[in-house]
Design an enzyme around this catalytic site. Structure first.
Site, PDB file in Angstrom:
ATOM      1  N   LYS A  39       0.889  -1.270   0.078  1.00  0.00           N
ATOM      2  CA  LYS A  39      -0.047  -0.016   0.008  1.00  0.00           C
ATOM      3  C   LYS A  39       0.945   1.215  -0.035  1.00  0.00           C
ATOM      4  O   LYS A  39       2.180   1.250   0.400  1.00  0.00           O
ATOM      5  CB  LYS A  39      -0.884  -0.001   1.143  1.00  0.00           C
ATOM      6  CG  LYS A  39      -0.120  -0.083   2.593  1.00  0.00           C
ATOM      7  CD  LYS A  39      -1.060  -0.482   3.606  1.00  0.00           C
ATOM      8  CE  LYS A  39      -0.340  -0.277   5.037  1.00  0.00           C
ATOM      9  NZ  LYS A  39      -0.971  -0.951   6.245  1.00  0.00           N
TER      10      LYS A  39
ATOM     11  N   ARG B 284     -10.641  -0.633  14.662  1.00  0.00           N
ATOM     12  CA  ARG B 284     -10.486   0.215  13.558  1.00  0.00           C
ATOM     13  C   ARG B 284     -11.134  -0.445  12.164  1.00  0.00           C
ATOM     14  O   ARG B 284     -12.076   0.420  11.496  1.00  0.00           O
ATOM     15  CB  ARG B 284      -8.849   0.253  13.181  1.00  0.00           C
ATOM     16  CG  ARG B 284      -8.529   0.844  12.079  1.00  0.00           C
ATOM     17  CD  ARG B 284      -7.122   0.969  11.647  1.00  0.00           C
ATOM     18  NE  ARG B 284      -6.575  -0.183  11.016  1.00  0.00           N
ATOM     19  CZ  ARG B 284      -5.037  -0.038  10.307  1.00  0.00           C
ATOM     20  NH1 ARG B 284      -4.693   0.551  10.690  1.00  0.00           N
ATOM     21  NH2 ARG B 284      -5.035  -1.514  10.003  1.00  0.00           N
TER      22      ARG B 284
ATOM     23  N   TYR C  39      15.235  30.366   8.732  1.00  0.00           N
ATOM     24  CA  TYR C  39      13.883  30.975   9.080  1.00  0.00           C
ATOM     25  C   TYR C  39      13.889  31.435  10.607  1.00  0.00           C
ATOM     26  O   TYR C  39      14.192  30.416  11.305  1.00  0.00           O
ATOM     27  CB  TYR C  39      12.783  30.287   8.510  1.00  0.00           C
ATOM     28  CG  TYR C  39      12.565  30.541   7.096  1.00  0.00           C
ATOM     29  CD1 TYR C  39      12.099  31.759   6.587  1.00  0.00           C
ATOM     30  CD2 TYR C  39      12.394  29.234   6.234  1.00  0.00           C
ATOM     31  CE1 TYR C  39      11.906  31.805   5.244  1.00  0.00           C
ATOM     32  CE2 TYR C  39      12.351  29.269   5.000  1.00  0.00           C
ATOM     33  CZ  TYR C  39      11.807  30.590   4.426  1.00  0.00           C
ATOM     34  OH  TYR C  39      11.682  30.787   3.231  1.00  0.00           O
TER      35      TYR C  39
ATOM     36  N   MET D 169      11.304  24.563   2.901  1.00  0.00           N
ATOM     37  CA  MET D 169      10.629  23.801   1.877  1.00  0.00           C
ATOM     38  C   MET D 169      11.366  22.897   1.251  1.00  0.00           C
ATOM     39  O   MET D 169      11.469  21.541   0.901  1.00  0.00           O
ATOM     40  CB  MET D 169       9.587  24.755   1.347  1.00  0.00           C
ATOM     41  CG  MET D 169       9.017  23.660   0.164  1.00  0.00           C
ATOM     42  SD  MET D 169       7.895  24.598  -0.859  1.00  0.00           S
ATOM     43  CE  MET D 169       6.571  25.468   0.416  1.00  0.00           C
TER      44      MET D 169
HETATM   45  C1  LIG Z   1      -0.022  -1.751   6.888  1.00  0.00           C
HETATM   46  C2  LIG Z   1      -0.768  -3.017   7.328  1.00  0.00           C
HETATM   47  C3  LIG Z   1      -0.184  -4.219   7.336  1.00  0.00           C
HETATM   48  C4  LIG Z   1       1.604  -4.322   7.102  1.00  0.00           C
HETATM   49  O1  LIG Z   1       1.974  -3.874   8.771  1.00  0.00           O
HETATM   50  P1  LIG Z   1       3.355  -3.619   8.780  1.00  0.00           P
HETATM   51  O2  LIG Z   1       3.541  -3.185  10.318  1.00  0.00           O
HETATM   52  O3  LIG Z   1       4.181  -2.821   7.896  1.00  0.00           O
HETATM   53  O4  LIG Z   1       4.242  -4.848   8.744  1.00  0.00           O
HETATM   54  C5  LIG Z   1      -0.821  -5.258   7.604  1.00  0.00           C
HETATM   55  N1  LIG Z   1      -2.088  -5.733   7.731  1.00  0.00           N
HETATM   56  C6  LIG Z   1      -2.737  -4.570   7.684  1.00  0.00           C
HETATM   57  C7  LIG Z   1      -4.351  -4.496   7.816  1.00  0.00           C
HETATM   58  C8  LIG Z   1      -2.244  -3.351   7.377  1.00  0.00           C
HETATM   59  O5  LIG Z   1      -3.129  -2.245   7.396  1.00  0.00           O
END
Ligand SMILES: *Cc1c(COP(=O)(O)O)cnc(C)c1O
Length: 379
Positions: free
Chosen positions: A46, A153, A274, A322
């Site tokens: 992702k 979640r 800055y 920046m």
């Molecule tokens: C992002 C995610 C992972 C991967 O987690 P890591 O801690 O990066 O290994 C696995 N399962 C779900 C549901 C996630 O959101």
């Protein structure tokens, strides 16, 4: 009129060079697979493979044997489709699968089904819509069912497992896995891990034919009870530490070297950057680097972080701008650091975790923010 642009080192046209070690990435995948064996190891890609470039990372992981790829959004999965639909079938290998963690959004069912993407089902409503899509298409569609084992979640409530089985709500689907996510996997002694494991086991018992998918990177190092049949590591593939304490068992994958764009010597009392947030206590040699918060270097690194050059630590002085930041190069001999030189921000002297800690954040946030302006080198 412009003539043609003469050939030159194009890395010099960017503020820095982000080097991604594909050999280390593949090694980390194999290391994680061995860690969870006989369970299978997926890869979480992702957010553009945590910022490293999913279109480059996915083929490397396929070559290393990975066949299961998790993303957050359907859009991410669609972008990766060409990368996973190769000649695997012709070579007798399983086609890689793409899974969407964030669920099945209303209106996306047809696209998801047509593309052969596996939704992670997070509610009874998503389940009903996916089952209707399967019925309409006259095929058994694949799905992963996610349950909330204690993170609050995403996923269905544990009680909903019984409802699904009793009412046959998933009968028209091919349930590939029962999934849940650990909230504290990076803390091996946190009792929340055990609490979540117990909840997931009760749920999984209702689906005796489905695999269990539980462990993220941290979970892979919690012991076999947590491995299930399909682990989902992300950060550890990219060299991040799977566990908060102890030595990081993963190989570093990312290296970041950034360009010096100017050097100068200032007298005692000079205000730096800055707001004049740093005042030179004595004469100093400074180097201005070609990266700033627009390149994913958090502004809070100002007066706290450092770059490295030939084994010397060069503290950041003043605020991060920046597109640039300033380091104190007084410790180096005069002339050692010239315009155009590269200094290390992530590498052998300063790990990804070190820089994240200096910024008061975690490797995940730092990696995913690195952005698009670097010259990228895949080794
Ligand atoms: C992002 C995610 C992972 C991967 O987690 P890591 O801690 O990066 O290994 C696995 N399962 C779900 C549901 C996630 O959101």
């Amino acid at each position: 009129m412009h003539g043609t642009i003469p050939h030159f080192d194009t890395s010099a046209a960017a503020g820095g060079v982000l080097t991604i070690d594909c050999g280390a990435l593949a090694d980390n995948y194999r290391r994680l697979r061995a860690q969870v064996a006989p369970a299978r190891a997926a890869a979480v890609v992702k957010a553009n493979a945590y910022g490293l470039g999913a279109l480059d990372v996915v083929p490397e992981l396929i070559a290393a044997g990975c066949r299961d790829f998790f993303v957050a959004h359907l859009g991410e999965a669609l972008e990766l489709l060409p990368a996973v639909r190769g000649e695997h079938g012709a070579r007798g290998l399983a086609q890689p699968r793409l899974y969407v963690l964030n669920g099945l959004m209303p209106g996306s069912e047809g696209a998801c089904a047509a593309a052969g993407i596996v939704p992670v089902i997070n509610s009874l409503d998503q389940l009903a819509r996916w089952a209707r899509t399967a019925a309409a298409r006259g095929e058994k569609l694949p799905a992963v069912l996610q349950f909330d084992s204690g993170m609050s979640r995403l996923g269905m409530a544990p009680e909903e497992a019984g409802v699904i089985v009793r009412e046959g709500l998933a009968d028209s689907l091919d349930i590939l896995a029962i999934m849940s996510h650990l909230a504290s996997a990076d803390e091996p002694h946190n009792p929340q891990n055990d609490d979540q494991l117990r909840v997931l086991r009760t749920i999984a018992a209702a689906f005796p034919d489905a695999l269990v998918s539980f462990a993220n990177s941290g979970g892979a190092f919690l012991g076999a009870d947590y491995h299930g049949a399909l682990a989902r590591p992300g950060i550890a593939l990219y060299g991040g530490a799977p566990t908060a304490a102890g030595k990081n068992p993963m190989r570093p994958v990312v290296r970041l070297d950034v360009r010096v764009i100017q050097t100068r010597t200032v007298p005692a009392g000079a205000r730096i950057g800055y707001g004049g947030a740093f005042v030179a206590p004595s004469a100093m040699r400074l180097a201005t680097l070609a990266v700033g918060y627009a390149d994913g270097l958090p502004r809070c690194l100002g007066n706290r972080g450092a770059a490295w050059f030939e084994g010397m630590r060069l503290p950041m002085v003043g605020r991060v701008s920046m597109d640039s930041l300033i380091v104190d190069a007084t410790a180096l001999p005069e002339g050692a650091l010239a315009e155009g030189a590269l200094v290390e921000l992530i590498g052998p002297h300063q790990s990804l975790e070190d820089l994240a800690t200096a910024a008061g954040t975690i490797s995940y946030e730092l990696l995913t923010q690195l952005g698009r302006r670097y010259h990228r080198r895949y080794r």
